[in-house]
Design an enzyme around this catalytic site. Sequence first.
Site, PDB file in Angstrom:
ATOM      1  CG  ASP A   1      73.989  55.055 -37.578  1.00  0.00           C
ATOM      2  OD1 ASP A   1      74.837  55.212 -36.542  1.00  0.00           O
ATOM      3  OD2 ASP A   1      72.979  54.948 -37.556  1.00  0.00           O
TER       4      ASP A   1
ATOM      5  CG  ASP B   1      78.303  58.214 -37.315  1.00  0.00           C
ATOM      6  OD1 ASP B   1      79.176  58.751 -36.690  1.00  0.00           O
ATOM      7  OD2 ASP B   1      77.362  57.908 -37.208  1.00  0.00           O
TER       8      ASP B   1
ATOM      9  CD  GLU C   1      81.040  61.122 -34.799  1.00  0.00           C
ATOM     10  OE1 GLU C   1      80.070  61.632 -35.515  1.00  0.00           O
ATOM     11  OE2 GLU C   1      81.021  60.899 -33.322  1.00  0.00           O
TER      12      GLU C   1
END
Lengths: 196, 196
Positions: free
Chosen positions: B141, B7, B68
Amino acid sequence: MRVLGVDPGLTRCGLGVVDGGAGRSVSCVAVGVVRTPVDAELPSRLLQVSEAVDDWLDTHRPDVVAVERVFSQHNVRTVMGTAQVSGVVAVCAARRGLPVSFHTPSEVKAAVTGSGRADKAQVTAMVTRVLRLRKAPSPADAADALALAICHLWREPIRARLAEAEAKAAELARVHRARLAEAAKRRENRTGTGLT
Amino acid sequence: MRVLGVDPGLTRCGLGVVDGGAGRSVSCVAVGVVRTPVDAELPSRLLQVSEAVDDWLDTHRPDVVAVERVFSQHNVRTVMGTAQVSGVVAVCAARRGLPVSFHTPSEVKAAVTGSGRADKAQVTAMVTRVLRLRKAPSPADAADALALAICHLWREPIRARLAEAEAKAAELARVHRARLAEAAKRRENRTGTGLT
């Protein structure tokens, strides 16, 4: 001082090495463009740019890397790729302990042509003239990379002088405040003695 | 298959390694967060993330990296930093010849919770449950990184089967077109013979 200017991009990434001499004299050491195939995978394209930048850093050994500061006002997909390239370039520099300086497109245009709203042709023309090149660097990404390097060389002394002046002013203010505090303390002590 | 989910972020970059077993079974190998100081220079922050990711790749040896996909609809400054980190992560993977797979936040939410509009708490709860963790991964996260890895493990077989089906359909269409062309040619030859 030797500067590597980088105009970040995935399809074309402009690279230009410029040496700064006395005053505003500048000379071109190398200029080029790294191209990566549009149909290749993003990670492989980023790796190709990274390896090319590593190569230029090893070959030309600049003192600093000047990169265009990316804004997200344009096409979203392009901007993401450009931001990713600029991050990869910054890591190449940081790994060698080289400082990285980011300049906005209008700072570059203003530094090189005198106007923050100059067009690509004007930037290319001024770059060609100040570097005394026999022909205009092409494509525009190559000219932009040289313009970034020149911008850094011309702006850096001003920025450094400004930082020095600010530091001096801060030091003077600190000394002044210390003297005021000292005087206030002495006055207080005298008043104190008078009262007891 | 082992997946490193990332992330991307400058202040906090989530990292999670997940092993995929038979069917939909998944297990957590490692999870963590790389933090870089907000007041440090951008290139140094990007380098710190890059070195941490290199470290995780060397330690956990994943088969693939799931990152991501960044969109620019949010805060501009944050998005630029996030895009730069994702580029740096992609290069770490590409340098090792590892495939990188990008997933949008809604793909991740849909894969893990069944809804593309699930909130952070729902994602964390599902990640904790499917990985049978004793406590919820924190900060968000870290949970998101694990969710990315799970998303990749669960979506990849479907994607691969789809790609296989498409390739098979394309091959059938090719054979069919070739047969049609062959038949047309034979007919033409026959007609030709009849006329001369």
